[in-house]
Design a protein around this motif. Structure first.
Motif, mmCIF file in Angstrom:
data_model
loop_
_atom_site.group_PDB
_atom_site.id
_atom_site.type_symbol
_atom_site.label_atom_id
_atom_site.label_comp_id
_atom_site.label_asym_id
_atom_site.label_seq_id
_atom_site.Cartn_x
_atom_site.Cartn_y
_atom_site.Cartn_z
ATOM 1 N N ASP A 1 0.828 -1.200 0.000
ATOM 2 C CA ASP A 1 0.000 0.000 0.000
ATOM 3 C C ASP A 1 0.862 1.250 0.000
ATOM 4 O O ASP A 1 2.091 1.190 0.132
ATOM 5 N N SER A 2 0.222 2.400 -0.137
ATOM 6 C CA SER A 2 0.911 3.684 -0.093
ATOM 7 C C SER A 2 0.558 4.403 1.205
ATOM 8 O O SER A 2 -0.528 4.220 1.753
ATOM 9 N N VAL A 3 1.472 5.214 1.679
ATOM 10 C CA VAL A 3 1.243 5.963 2.910
ATOM 11 C C VAL A 3 1.722 7.400 2.720
ATOM 12 O O VAL A 3 2.707 7.655 2.020
ATOM 13 N N THR A 4 0.986 8.332 3.306
ATOM 14 C CA THR A 4 1.385 9.738 3.292
ATOM 15 C C THR A 4 1.667 10.187 4.716
ATOM 16 O O THR A 4 0.800 10.091 5.585
ATOM 17 N N LEU A 5 2.885 10.642 4.961
ATOM 18 C CA LEU A 5 3.271 11.185 6.257
ATOM 19 C C LEU A 5 2.945 12.667 6.218
ATOM 20 O O LEU A 5 3.662 13.466 5.629
ATOM 21 N N HIS A 6 1.819 13.017 6.840
ATOM 22 C CA HIS A 6 1.235 14.346 6.690
ATOM 23 C C HIS A 6 1.805 15.326 7.712
ATOM 24 O O HIS A 6 1.876 15.034 8.902
ATOM 25 N N THR A 7 2.221 16.481 7.235
ATOM 26 C CA THR A 7 2.697 17.541 8.113
ATOM 27 C C THR A 7 1.730 18.714 8.063
ATOM 28 O O THR A 7 0.910 18.832 7.151
ATOM 29 N N LEU B 1 8.839 7.835 -4.154
ATOM 30 C CA LEU B 1 8.618 8.985 -3.287
ATOM 31 C C LEU B 1 7.926 10.138 -4.014
ATOM 32 O O LEU B 1 8.118 10.352 -5.207
ATOM 33 N N GLN B 2 7.127 10.888 -3.266
ATOM 34 C CA GLN B 2 6.509 12.101 -3.788
ATOM 35 C C GLN B 2 6.267 13.058 -2.623
ATOM 36 O O GLN B 2 5.763 12.654 -1.574
ATOM 37 N N ILE B 3 6.621 14.328 -2.801
ATOM 38 C CA ILE B 3 6.433 15.314 -1.748
ATOM 39 C C ILE B 3 5.415 16.359 -2.198
ATOM 40 O O ILE B 3 5.378 16.754 -3.375
ATOM 41 N N ASP B 4 4.558 16.760 -1.300
ATOM 42 C CA ASP B 4 3.575 17.798 -1.579
ATOM 43 C C ASP B 4 4.292 19.149 -1.570
ATOM 44 O O ASP B 4 4.870 19.542 -0.554
ATOM 45 N N ASN B 5 4.256 19.856 -2.698
ATOM 46 C CA ASN B 5 5.035 21.089 -2.793
ATOM 47 C C ASN B 5 4.380 22.276 -2.091
ATOM 48 O O ASN B 5 4.859 23.407 -2.202
#
Length: 264
Positions: free
Chosen positions: A26-32, A79-83
């Protein structure tokens, strides 16, 4: 904390560290909670397990964004980062991705991520291929097993009540759990393999694994017939061998006597 695949993904907070559980694949987003747009310049660094640098990002007042990815040999293109927020998404999670992730910026956020392997369906085996030790036996012996598992619990349930269970933590091993039921038992039994975020269940069909009294009589009657047939065959062969030996011995004795008479 958000997940691209909502199911099989959970998190909670312990001593300032977000505890994240996710299923393998699965995919996971580590939210800040960081929003850079109120600053003229902002930078952020993500560090993964074993203090490995994962991503460094820069934002400027003209909303230009520069992102540098590290650790390509570990995460490759996953990997992908929210800009806008700096939240980090990791796709196709692997059990080797488990560990502590930290976001370094004006604020520091930490995520302890555990990736659980997908669970196999447990296997039930019984004595349906053999007769019980005696016709008076009333119990059927069963065994539920799961191979190459870790961080799991294997349990026998009667309805919704747990009858017995066994657990394993770090090592990947095989688990087995026995159960005895009566041949005529009408209760519902199931074997369940579970970890903190998922479970797999195998329901028990007693008629499939445990023979009825009629089946046991038929089974043992058939077995007895086979044994008698084998014994009869062995006795028959032995009898023929004795007859042949006796006939051969007598014939040899007659020849010997005839030969002696001629020489005399």
């Amino acid at each position: 904390m958000f997940c691209i695949l909502i199911f099989f993904c959970f998190w909670h907070l312990v001593d300032g560290v977000k505890i994240v559980s996710v299923m393998e694949g699965d995919s996971v987003t580590l939210h800040t909670d960081v929003i850079y747009k109120h600053r003229h310049r902002y930078r952020l660094l993500w560090i993964g397990p074993e203090n490995t640098r994962i991503v460094r990002a820069y934002w400027f007042h003209d909303e230009e964004t520069y992102i540098m990815y590290y650790g390509d040999q570990i995460f490759r293109d996953r990997l992908q980062i929210d800009n806008r927020t700096g939240s980090l998404t990791i796709r196709n999670m692997r059990t080797t991705d488990s560990g502590l992730y930290q976001m370094h910026s004006l604020l520091r956020e930490s995520f302890n991520v555990t990736v659980y392997a997908r669970l196999p369906i447990p296997v039930i085996i019984g004595d349906s291929s053999n007769c019980p030790p005696s016709s008076s036996s009333q119990n059927c012996s069963l065994m539920c097993s799961a191979v190459n598992v870790s961080h799991v619990t294997l349990s026998w349930l009667k309805g919704i009540s747990v009858l017995s269970s066994i657990s394993v933590s770090d090592l990947s091993i095989s688990l087995s759990l026995p159960l005895e039921v009566e041949y005529q038992d009408k209760n519902t039994y199931s074997c369940v393999l579970n970890n903190p975020i998922s479970n797999r269940t195998r329901h028990l069909d007693i008629s499939q694994f445990c023979q009825t009294s009629a089946d046991r009589v038929h089974c043992c009657g058939f077995t007895e017939a086979v044994i008698r047939l084998v014994i009869s065959a062995v006795v028959g062969v032995a009898t023929v061998a004795i007859v042949v030996y006796d006939f051969t011995s007598r014939r040899a004795e007659r020849k010997r006597r005839t030969s002696q008479s001629v020489h005399e």
